[in-house]
Enzyme design. Structure first.
Site, PDB file in Angstrom:
ATOM      1  N   GLY A  39      18.726 -60.608 -26.929  1.00  0.00           N
ATOM      2  CA  GLY A  39      17.994 -60.459 -28.180  1.00  0.00           C
ATOM      3  C   GLY A  39      17.290 -61.758 -28.496  1.00  0.00           C
ATOM      4  O   GLY A  39      17.482 -62.767 -27.818  1.00  0.00           O
ATOM      5  N   ASP A  45      14.604 -55.162 -18.588  1.00  0.00           N
ATOM      6  CA  ASP A  45      14.604 -55.304 -20.043  1.00  0.00           C
ATOM      7  C   ASP A  45      15.588 -54.311 -20.672  1.00  0.00           C
ATOM      8  O   ASP A  45      15.636 -53.144 -20.255  1.00  0.00           O
ATOM      9  CB  ASP A  45      13.176 -55.031 -20.547  1.00  0.00           C
ATOM     10  N   ASP A  74      19.551 -59.541 -17.297  1.00  0.00           N
ATOM     11  CA  ASP A  74      18.590 -60.318 -18.085  1.00  0.00           C
ATOM     12  C   ASP A  74      17.209 -59.948 -17.579  1.00  0.00           C
ATOM     13  O   ASP A  74      17.086 -59.240 -16.584  1.00  0.00           O
ATOM     14  CB  ASP A  74      18.861 -61.834 -17.971  1.00  0.00           C
ATOM     15  N   TYR A 117      16.025 -62.222 -38.714  1.00  0.00           N
ATOM     16  CA  TYR A 117      17.014 -62.324 -37.639  1.00  0.00           C
ATOM     17  C   TYR A 117      18.389 -61.898 -38.154  1.00  0.00           C
ATOM     18  O   TYR A 117      19.091 -61.092 -37.530  1.00  0.00           O
ATOM     19  CB  TYR A 117      17.031 -63.772 -37.126  1.00  0.00           C
ATOM     20  N   ASN A 147      26.398 -65.681 -38.047  1.00  0.00           N
ATOM     21  CA  ASN A 147      26.676 -66.077 -39.440  1.00  0.00           C
ATOM     22  C   ASN A 147      25.473 -65.753 -40.327  1.00  0.00           C
ATOM     23  O   ASN A 147      25.629 -65.544 -41.531  1.00  0.00           O
ATOM     24  CB  ASN A 147      27.036 -67.564 -39.493  1.00  0.00           C
ATOM     25  N   HIS A 148      24.268 -65.688 -39.732  1.00  0.00           N
ATOM     26  CA  HIS A 148      23.067 -65.453 -40.536  1.00  0.00           C
ATOM     27  C   HIS A 148      22.973 -64.027 -41.083  1.00  0.00           C
ATOM     28  O   HIS A 148      22.139 -63.758 -41.936  1.00  0.00           O
ATOM     29  CB  HIS A 148      21.823 -65.845 -39.749  1.00  0.00           C
TER      30      HIS A 148
HETATM   31  C1  15L Z   1      22.412 -68.456 -34.808  1.00  0.00           C
HETATM   32  O1  15L Z   1      22.766 -67.292 -34.900  1.00  0.00           O
HETATM   33  C2  15L Z   1      21.192 -68.818 -34.047  1.00  0.00           C
HETATM   34  O2  15L Z   1      20.996 -68.013 -32.892  1.00  0.00           O
HETATM   35  C3  15L Z   1      21.148 -70.276 -33.664  1.00  0.00           C
HETATM   36  O3  15L Z   1      19.819 -70.588 -33.307  1.00  0.00           O
HETATM   37  C4  15L Z   1      21.636 -71.186 -34.810  1.00  0.00           C
HETATM   38  O4  15L Z   1      20.767 -71.062 -35.913  1.00  0.00           O
HETATM   39  C5  15L Z   1      23.032 -70.758 -35.228  1.00  0.00           C
HETATM   40  O5  15L Z   1      23.053 -69.386 -35.568  1.00  0.00           O
HETATM   41  C6  15L Z   1      23.568 -71.581 -36.412  1.00  0.00           C
HETATM   42  O6  15L Z   1      23.723 -71.027 -37.498  1.00  0.00           O
HETATM   43  O7  15L Z   1      23.790 -72.774 -36.223  1.00  0.00           O
END
Ligand code: 15L
Length: 253
Positions: free
Chosen positions: A68, A46, A31, A132, A108-109
């Site tokens: 990240g 880094d 880290d 993201y 999931n995003h």
């Molecule tokens: C993620 O990927 C994020 O890092 C976290 O901050 C939340 O947004 C999470 O997903 C989520 O979807 O609850």
């Protein structure tokens, strides 16, 4: 056999560095700052610095890449540095060091604009809900490339809502408990047949709609269920973005 965890000081990193040793994993941590409470092998630096990574990768068989910017509101400059360049540097350093396996923390995003449905496959098409999410889709593509081109074993975890307990009503469907996070990482680090896999990183939630079969096929055996917290959380209206979309309110932010 050493497993390197990048981003080891973060929430998921802390969970894994505490949970994986009991399952037989010998860890090295990396880290940007020192991890004071960890009495283990660590390399501070880094992930965009190839020299830091070369040191961190010495003797490493597997990498759990968590480092990240984790924010759904991250700027382009931030994801460019930490998620886009950093993830490439980690994959490439792992390959050069002869590591055979990478577990990549996607999200999931990466598919946040997926509408709620009966059972969404783990390889649901990329539909990012944020820059993201775009950066996580890029990491998945990089993983596919390193698997196909170099024969590395790669698991991309489309992680839901990782928290000690479900933080909101949406998480009744998307929660990933700390215990299940450890079980999922362990399965991906040990599955003998892994080539390339996309799996949902969620617990066995009663209200879940993300297909757990690909994860189970790798040996993931989720034991937690957000339903245990349902009485504390409001019911969502079907029109609420937190109900209607995988990425929840991020689709509107
Ligand atoms: C993620 O990927 C994020 O890092 C976290 O901050 C939340 O947004 C999470 O997903 C989520 O979807 O609850």
């Amino acid at each position: 056999m050493i497993t390197l965890i990048t981003g080891a000081a973060g929430h998921i990193g802390t969970c894994l560095r505490r949970g994986l040793p009991a399952l037989g994993h010998r860890l090295r941590l990396t880290d940007r700052g020192p991890i004071e409470d960890a009495d283990v092998d660590q390399v501070v630096g880094d992930i965009t610095d190839p020299a830091t990574l070369a040191r961190a990768m010495e003797g490493v068989r597997a990498v759990v890449h968590l480092a990240g910017d984790p924010s759904t509101g991250a700027s382009f400059e931030s994801v460019l540095d930490a998620n886009i360049e950093g993830t490439y540097r980690v994959f490439e350093a792992a390959r050069l060091a002869g590591a055979e396996r990478i577990v990549f923390a996607s999200s999931n995003h990466a598919a946040g604009f997926t509408p709620r449905q009966e059972c969404a496959p783990a390889d649901t098409p990329v539909r990012p809900d944020s820059l993201y999410g775009v950066s996580k889709a890029y990491g998945e593509a990089l993983g596919r490339y390193y698997a196909d081109r170099y024969g590395m074993r790669v698991a991309c975890l489309r992680i839901g809502s990782f928290e000690p307990r479900p933080p909101d009503a949406r998480a009744l469907s998307t929660w990933l408990s700390p215990g299940d996070m450890v079980r999922l990482a362990h399965a991906c680090l040990t599955a003998p047949d892994l080539t390339y896999a996309l799996v949902w990183g969620v617990s066995a939630n009663t209200r879940g709609w993300l297909d757990l079969k690909p994860g189970r096929a790798l040996g993931y055996d989720p034991r937690d269920d957000a339903e245990a917290y349902a009485a504390e959380l409001p019911e969502l209206d079907v029109a609420d973005p937190d109900y209607a979309w995988l990425g929840g309110r991020t689709v509107e932010s």
